[in-house]
Scaffold this motif. Structure first.
Motif, short mmCIF file in Angstrom:
data_model
loop_
_atom_site.label_atom_id
_atom_site.label_comp_id
_atom_site.label_asym_id
_atom_site.label_seq_id
_atom_site.Cartn_x
_atom_site.Cartn_y
_atom_site.Cartn_z
N GLY A 188 0.81 -1.32 0.24
CA GLY A 188 -0.02 0.04 0.16
C GLY A 188 0.71 1.55 -0.02
N GLY A 189 2.03 1.27 -0.35
CA GLY A 189 2.95 2.08 -0.64
C GLY A 189 2.56 3.47 -2.09
N PRO A 190 3.84 4.14 -1.95
CA PRO A 190 3.16 4.97 -3.09
C PRO A 190 2.64 4.27 -4.33
N ALA A 191 3.04 2.90 -5.03
CA ALA A 191 3.38 2.72 -6.20
C ALA A 191 2.02 1.94 -6.31
N GLY A 192 2.00 0.86 -5.27
CA GLY A 192 0.70 0.82 -5.23
C GLY A 192 -0.76 1.10 -4.77
N VAL B 132 -6.53 -3.93 -2.89
CA VAL B 132 -4.93 -3.84 -2.45
C VAL B 132 -4.52 -4.31 -1.17
N LEU B 133 -3.23 -5.19 -1.27
CA LEU B 133 -3.24 -5.31 0.58
C LEU B 133 -2.00 -4.59 0.86
N GLU B 134 -2.54 -4.54 2.49
CA GLU B 134 -1.05 -3.67 2.45
C GLU B 134 -1.05 -4.27 4.22
N LYS B 135 0.03 -4.57 4.92
CA LYS B 135 0.43 -5.73 5.15
C LYS B 135 0.00 -5.00 7.43
N HIS B 136 0.58 -3.88 7.12
CA HIS B 136 0.52 -3.08 8.11
C HIS B 136 -1.46 -2.25 8.91
N SER B 137 -1.65 -2.39 9.75
CA SER B 137 -3.10 -2.17 9.95
C SER B 137 -2.66 -0.13 9.88
N ASP B 138 -2.01 0.65 8.70
CA ASP B 138 -2.23 1.53 9.36
C ASP B 138 -0.80 2.97 8.46
N PHE B 139 -1.28 3.43 8.00
CA PHE B 139 0.18 3.95 7.11
C PHE B 139 1.46 4.52 8.19
N LEU B 140 0.70 5.08 9.91
CA LEU B 140 1.43 5.89 10.55
C LEU B 140 2.77 4.69 10.65
N ARG B 141 4.00 5.30 9.83
CA ARG B 141 5.36 4.45 9.97
C ARG B 141 6.36 4.94 9.31
N ASP B 142 7.44 5.20 9.87
CA ASP B 142 8.89 5.73 9.17
C ASP B 142 9.26 5.37 8.12
N PHE B 143 8.11 5.70 6.72
CA PHE B 143 9.09 5.84 5.12
C PHE B 143 10.38 5.55 4.99
N PRO C 235 4.67 14.13 5.13
CA PRO C 235 4.87 12.56 5.26
C PRO C 235 4.52 11.50 4.30
N GLN C 236 5.29 10.65 4.20
CA GLN C 236 4.51 9.77 2.86
C GLN C 236 2.88 8.85 3.93
N TRP C 237 3.05 8.75 4.80
CA TRP C 237 1.69 8.26 5.02
C TRP C 237 0.32 9.01 4.66
N ASP C 238 0.66 10.27 4.40
CA ASP C 238 -0.11 11.08 3.98
C ASP C 238 -0.57 11.09 2.71
N LEU C 239 0.44 10.54 1.85
CA LEU C 239 0.12 10.68 0.08
C LEU C 239 -0.73 8.99 0.47
N PRO C 240 0.04 8.07 0.44
CA PRO C 240 -1.22 7.39 0.52
C PRO C 240 -2.60 6.69 1.41
N ASN C 241 -2.32 7.84 2.48
CA ASN C 241 -3.93 7.83 2.33
C ASN C 241 -4.28 8.39 2.09
N ASN D 121 -3.24 -7.55 6.26
CA ASN D 121 -3.16 -8.24 5.21
C ASN D 121 -1.51 -8.46 4.40
N GLU D 122 -1.04 -9.45 5.48
CA GLU D 122 -0.15 -9.65 4.64
C GLU D 122 0.41 -11.07 3.79
N ALA D 123 0.83 -10.88 2.74
CA ALA D 123 1.12 -11.32 1.47
C ALA D 123 2.21 -12.45 1.60
N VAL D 124 2.42 -13.18 1.74
CA VAL D 124 3.38 -14.58 2.11
C VAL D 124 3.96 -14.64 1.15
N GLY D 125 3.44 -14.72 -0.26
CA GLY D 125 4.26 -15.69 -0.96
C GLY D 125 3.10 -15.28 -2.33
#
Length: 424
Positions: free
Chosen positions: A27-31, A47-58, A119-125, A143-147
């Motif tokens: 769920g970053g900018p490309a996704g 779109v699957l993003e493994k974290h529960s929010d975008f509030l992390r250090d990109f 802040p990059q979390w503002d962009l995907p939000n 939702n984390e994809a592992v393979g």
């Protein structure tokens, strides 16, 4: 364990969903840009993003003119710039006691000729909110994809989730970053170009909020610090030799602060804010690329296809350009229900020159500028000749400004809009 029909194996649950055209992992900018443009074209995309929010250090917060131009084309630029941000129009280098102007983005032929720092979390939000207007868009956080999952013919037909379930789609887009688990599981071939440095990221509050107004680099023998103006604080990147993080840490925080004070004496007071290594985040710099971005049923884009060096801060913007090219090539055929496997190579073809040219510039800068500078022990008496020339001839500053701001083979959105009635 062998695979049969689309990943059904043992007692693992296969979540059949014939209404899903595309799964985007990451769920970053490309996704998020890929998800937005595909949904806008009438494609059913999850779109699957493994974290529960975008509030992390990109770490990277740069939205370059090339990306701002895409939001302008979508009619979203004004809304995006309502998010709190600072603007970079010029870049300078502080070396040998002199301030050298090395890049000027002003006057680029785009609606916004500056780098927006947000802040990059503002962009995907922001993109998620705009994509949610389209009925085919589905964002699943935590939702984390592992393979990947494969059908009986070895074609990728979905993803395997950390919770044991599998999701199925006609196409999987791997946008899960420079440590992509999907590209590894799909065994896509990678070429490692290498990087001679790593980076410590941290922030320093300004002693005076009125200080600054520009971003710059501070250079001395064996030391390089980049300071990005973020209104009330500087976002800082301290560059050091590859694999040297533990050596820097072992010398102690006091020695780290003292070394930085020598680079930016005007921030001596602010450096006292650094008291613990938990305040300093390590970026393991990588420069690599897949030689093939795809296999049947799967396409890699962004950092999953090509990890960029932090030089120029272009990674986000090249990744977003990949997403635009992906939608330009695939959105209409996907919306029509066509098989897009034969078209996947076209996405790589459209983006290959832009990526490899930028990586060549980054590798040149790494090998010919940064690595010798980090190895140097004698004081720098004067700025390098090329820097002095660019500083002395203002028109020359437009060249690095254009390369940083627009890159190469800039994409324009050509994918269809199936919902013209939806406006910002």
């Amino acid at each position: 364990m062998g695979w049969d029909v689309c990943g059904t194996r043992g007692n693992v649950t296969l979540m059949q969903d014939e209404n899903r055209d595309v799964i985007v992992v990451g769920g970053g900018p490309a996704g998020m840009m890929a998800g937005l443009l595909l949904a806008r074209a009438g494609v059913r995309v999850t779109v699957l993003e493994k974290h529960s929010d975008f509030l992390r250090d990109f770490r990277g917060d740069t939205v370059h003119p090339s990306t701002l131009a895409l939001f302008a084309q979508l009619g979203l630029l004004d809304a995006l710039l309502e998010i709190e941000h600072s603007r970079i129009e010029q870049v300078s280098l502080h070396v040998a006691g002199r301030v050298m102007r090395i890049a000027d983005l002003r006057g680029l032929p785009v609606p916004a000729s500056f780098i927006a720092m947000m802040p990059q979390w503002d962009l995907p939000n922001f993109m998620a909110a705009k994509a949610a207007r389209y009925p085919g868009f589905d964002l699943r956080m935590a939702n984390e994809a592992v393979g990947v999952t494969l059908d009986g013919a070895g074609r990728v037909c979905g993803v395997r989730l950390a919770d044991g379930n599998d999701l199925r789609a006609r196409l999987v887009i791997a946008a899960d970053g420079r440590r992509s688990v999907l590209r590894d599981d799909a065994q896509l071939p990678i070429e490692v170009l290498g990087a001679p440095m790593d980076v410590f990221w941290f922030r320093l509050n300004k002693p005076d909020p009125a200080m600054g107004g520009e971003s710059f680099g501070a250079l001395a023998a064996g030391k390089f610090l980049v300071l990005i103006d973020r209104q009330s604080y500087f976002q800082c990147a301290y560059v050091f030799r590859k694999g040297g993080a533990e050596t820097v840490r072992a010398a102690g925080m006091a020695a780290f602060r003292a070394g930085l004070t020598g680079l930016v004496p005007q921030l001596a007071g602010s450096l006292a804010q650094l008291t613990d290594w938990d305040q300093v985040k390590l970026l393991d710099v990588a420069l690599d690329r897949l030689t093939r971005w795809h296999r049947p049923g799967l396409l890699a884009i962004g950092d999953a296809a090509h990890a960029m060096s932090p030089i120029g801060g272009v990674g986000i913007n090249i990744a977003v350009q990949d997403a635009v090219a992906t939608a330009n090539v695939l959105a209409a055929p996907l919306a029509r229900g066509e098989n897009v496997d034969p078209l996947l190579a076209e996405v790589q073809h459209r983006r290959w020159r832009a990526v490899t040219r930028m990586q060549a510039i980054q590798k040149f800068a790494q090998d010919r500028v940064i690595q010798p500078m980090l190895a140097r022990r004698s004081p720098i008496r004067k700025p390098p000749l090329l820097v002095r020339i660019i500083n002395a001839v203002p028109v020359l500053r437009k060249i690095p400004g254009r390369v940083i701001g627009l890159g190469f083979d800039r994409q324009v959105i050509e994918s269809p809009n199936a919902y013209p009635e939806i406006r910002d």
